[in-house]
Design an enzyme around this catalytic site. Structure first.
Site, PDB file in Angstrom:
ATOM      1  CG  ASP A   5      -1.914  -1.126   1.201  1.00 13.88           C
ATOM      2  OD1 ASP A   5      -1.962  -1.816   0.171  1.00 13.88           O
ATOM      3  OD2 ASP A   5      -2.626  -1.316   2.183  1.00 13.88           O
ATOM      4  CB  CYS A  52       5.760   2.963 -12.542  1.00 17.35           C
ATOM      5  SG  CYS A  52       7.124   4.114 -12.772  1.00 17.35           S
ATOM      6  CB  SER A  53       2.296   6.525 -12.509  1.00 16.07           C
ATOM      7  OG  SER A  53       1.400   7.549 -12.883  1.00 16.07           O
ATOM      8  N   GLY A  71       7.209   6.661 -14.771  1.00 13.87           N
ATOM      9  CA  GLY A  71       8.276   5.980 -15.491  1.00 13.87           C
ATOM     10  C   GLY A  71       9.657   6.242 -14.943  1.00 13.87           C
ATOM     11  CB  ILE A  72      11.353   8.322 -12.914  1.00 14.92           C
ATOM     12  CG1 ILE A  72      10.333   8.987 -11.994  1.00 14.92           C
ATOM     13  CG2 ILE A  72      11.388   9.000 -14.272  1.00 14.92           C
ATOM     14  CD1 ILE A  72      10.644  10.455 -11.696  1.00 14.92           C
ATOM     15  N   GLY A  73      10.207   5.975 -10.919  1.00 13.50           N
ATOM     16  CA  GLY A  73      10.342   5.434  -9.565  1.00 13.50           C
ATOM     17  C   GLY A  73      10.447   3.929  -9.543  1.00 13.50           C
ATOM     18  NE  ARG A  74       5.108   2.189  -7.058  1.00 14.44           N
ATOM     19  CZ  ARG A  74       3.803   2.225  -6.886  1.00 14.44           C
ATOM     20  NH1 ARG A  74       3.020   1.503  -7.660  1.00 14.44           N
ATOM     21  NH2 ARG A  74       3.278   2.984  -5.941  1.00 14.44           N
ATOM     22  CB  SER A  75      10.200   2.442 -14.330  1.00 13.26           C
ATOM     23  OG  SER A  75       8.827   2.388 -14.652  1.00 13.26           O
ATOM     24  CD  GLN A  78       9.239   9.860  -8.176  1.00 10.05           C
ATOM     25  OE1 GLN A  78       8.730   8.792  -8.497  1.00 10.05           O
ATOM     26  NE2 GLN A  78       8.581  10.993  -8.238  1.00 10.05           N
TER      27      GLN A  78
END
Length: 578
Positions: A474, A504-505, A507-511, A548
């Site tokens: 979460d 991801c959304s 395109g930098i954090g989870r990606s 990120q």
């Protein structure tokens, strides 16, 4: 830099006033899925009493239900509500789950306690976490309202009980179902260019609820204007918390109800559990730095770096890296509507071109190892207006794997458009391409969609595996690397052509976490040294802001440590057997 080369089926709510009416609404929320196997036969029957617990009105029955939670999986029901003072309610129950087989838990029951732990005042995510932690026999205390009496305008003045019927549209059962939300598409309608758009939902939610469960919980209008919901997928929002929330985008995806239904499972599994498990088994070769004393020293050094907060210092240094260029193409007036976030733009030097110099918010990321390297495309989650560009990019680059690291809606905000087909063998036309979902499978931590992509004019065919990681928690980052490692190993195993497309959304954090982990695993698997700061620095030189947040950066270190400790355990087991 481096050494060598290394989604629940839509539920129909039918409100009946003594007879079937024309009122029929298909609703879908982000669900929290608790997958499970078979329920223990030795469950304890519920006992009704008149006890009134905190937060439950005196008119409600308080019921105790004991369910046996399997060693792997959950209890088999979905929740909705919980934030802004709203009740935590049972949203749906899997027919083949422990809760479904037991038969005592009902949709719209209010969850009051878990193992005698009072849930009053807790947020939705806190309740979900309590359920996740519960093991073995789990005692649920729920509140249940008596049937609501509504006046039937067609009756002779007498009141009649209102009947609520819930129909699951996938007869195969809950465990085979695919988590699916697509909150941005209340009603899918075809457009002239073949890209599916949205149609504003008319009218109000006609579902009637008791005083303890406001209609806002189910209509998508919870506290602050949006309902708080969750599922087995990612609810967290750290991905873009530092992005400029103001967007140039004309994204017509709006949080709300969805008419998208999940695809049923196909016959033979795409991948077996045994095959997934085998991907995670490594045996470091004799003489490798990942054996014996060398491995122990590496583990000790990583633990020391984490204890001394060295990764945080590195992250602050990385934050001072200057952008490579001014991202002029992404800032151009004609491209502003194609960006989900106005401050997350691709460098001109590394941006992906679609067609004849066309623009998409995506970047080529090449991670070199000696004279070779791994190739990725890191991009934002598609918008309704960029879905055709996304699939054109996949086609032109002959990418055969797309890894999705976000859910479509998080904390009431649309993060990604539902850009892929979700019904088996039902064609989805996107510009000059036709997409057909041919196979679908849900494993413990991700979904696999096999999509047949054909160019309509020529008939040329290209197959894509769409992998959707659904186990990000979460908030923050995963507690363990096991599921993400399994996802990445499978991703690498099925990748054969073109760059790996990761989004991801923004395109930098989870990606960034996924790419970093894939590189990390590859280096370790080849017995080569790794430097997480160097990996992130290289990624950021090609797409600004990769990895990120500091939590994501720390997670990469924790991943490395957990992986090395796992290898150490395998080495020890191998030594004991020899």
């Amino acid at each position: 830099m481096f050494e060598g080369f290394a989604s629940l089926p839509v539920t129909e709510w039918t409100l009946l006033h003594g007879k079937t009416t024309s009122l029929r609404q298909e609703v879908s929320f982000s669900h929290y899925y608790i997958f499970l196997g078979k329920q223990s036969k030795d469950y304890v029957r519920s006992q009704h009493n008149s006890t009134t617990l905190p937060g439950e009105s005196e008119q409600s029955l308080t019921i105790h239900i004991e369910l046996e939670k399997p060693t792997s999986g959950g209890l088999g029901f979905a929740l909705v509500g919980g934030d802004g003072g709203t009740a935590v309610l049972v949203k749906a129950i899997g027919s083949g789950s422990a809760a479904g087989l037991d038969g005592r838990l009902n949709v719209r029951d209010r969850l009051l306690q878990v193992n005698e732990e009072d849930l009053s005042g807790l947020s939705h995510s806190e309740v979900v976490e309590i359920l996740r932690r519960a093991q073995g026999s789990v005692m649920l205390t729920i509140g249940r309202k008596p049937p609501v009496q509504l006046h039937d305008p067609q009756s002779t003045g007498q009141t009649s009980p209102t009947k609520m019927r819930f129909q699951q549209q996938n007869p195969q059962g809950f465990d085979a179902e695919r988590p699916r939300d697509n909150p941005g598409d209340p009603h899918e309608i075809p457009r002239n260019n073949g890209v599916r758009g949205t149609e504003e939902q008319n009218g109000k939610d006609n579902l009637q609820h008791s005083a303890d469960c406001t209609a806002d919980c189910f209509s998508g209008r919870g506290s602050g204007g949006r309902a708080s919901v969750s599922e087995y997928e990612d609810v967290g929002g750290d991905e873009e918390e530092r992005c400029d929330s103001g967007s140039w985008s004309s994204d017509d995806d709006q949080p709300g109800l969805s008419s998208r239904t999940p695809a049923p499972p196909t016959g033979d599994p795409i991948v077996s559990e045994e095959e997934l498990m085998s991907l995670a088994l490594w045996k470091a070769p004799i003489g490798s730095r990942y054996r014996g004393g060398s491995l122990e020293m590496l583990i000790s050094n990583l633990q020391q770096q984490l204890n001394q907060q060295q990764p945080l210092k590195e992250f602050m240094t990385l934050e001072h890296l200057k952008p490579v260029d001014d991202c002029l193409v992404g800032k151009a007036a004609e491209n502003r509507e194609k960006n989900r976030y106005r401050d997350i733009l691709p460098y001109d030097e590394t941006r992906v071109h679609v067609g004849d110099q066309g623009y998409i918010n995506a970047s080529h990321v090449r991670m070199p190892f000696g004279t070779e390297g791994y190739f990725y495309i890191a991009c934002q989650g598609p918008l309704p207006s960029t879905t055709s560009d996304f699939w054109q990019m996949v086609w032109e680059n002959k990418a055969d794997v797309v890894a999705m690291m976000t859910r479509q809606q998080e904390r009431g905000k649309v993060k990604c458009h539902g850009y892929w087909p979700d019904k088996l063998y039902k064609p989805m036309n996107v510009n000059t391409y036709q997409l057909i979902l041919e196979k679908h499978q849900v494993v413990d931590s991700f979904e696999i969609n096999v999509i047949r992509m054909a160019e309509i004019e020529t008939g040329e065919v290209h197959y894509v595996k769409h992998l959707r990681f659904v186990s990000w928690p979460d908030h923050g980052v995963p507690h363990s690397c096991e599921q993400l490692v399994r996802f990445i190993l499978y991703m690498g195993d099925v990748h054969h052509t073109g760059p790996l497309v990761v989004h991801c959304s923004a395109g930098i954090g989870r990606s960034g976490v996924l790419i970093c982990t894939h590189v990390l695993l590859s280096l370790i698997n080849k017995g080569l040294r790794f430097d997480i700061m160097d990996i992130v620095k290289e990624m950021r030189s090609q797409r600004h802001g990769m990895i990120q947040t500091k939590d994501q950066y720390l997670f990469c270190y924790s991943m490395a440590l957990e992986i090395l400790m796992g290898i150490q355990q395998i080495n020890q087991q191998e030594a004991e057997l020899s």
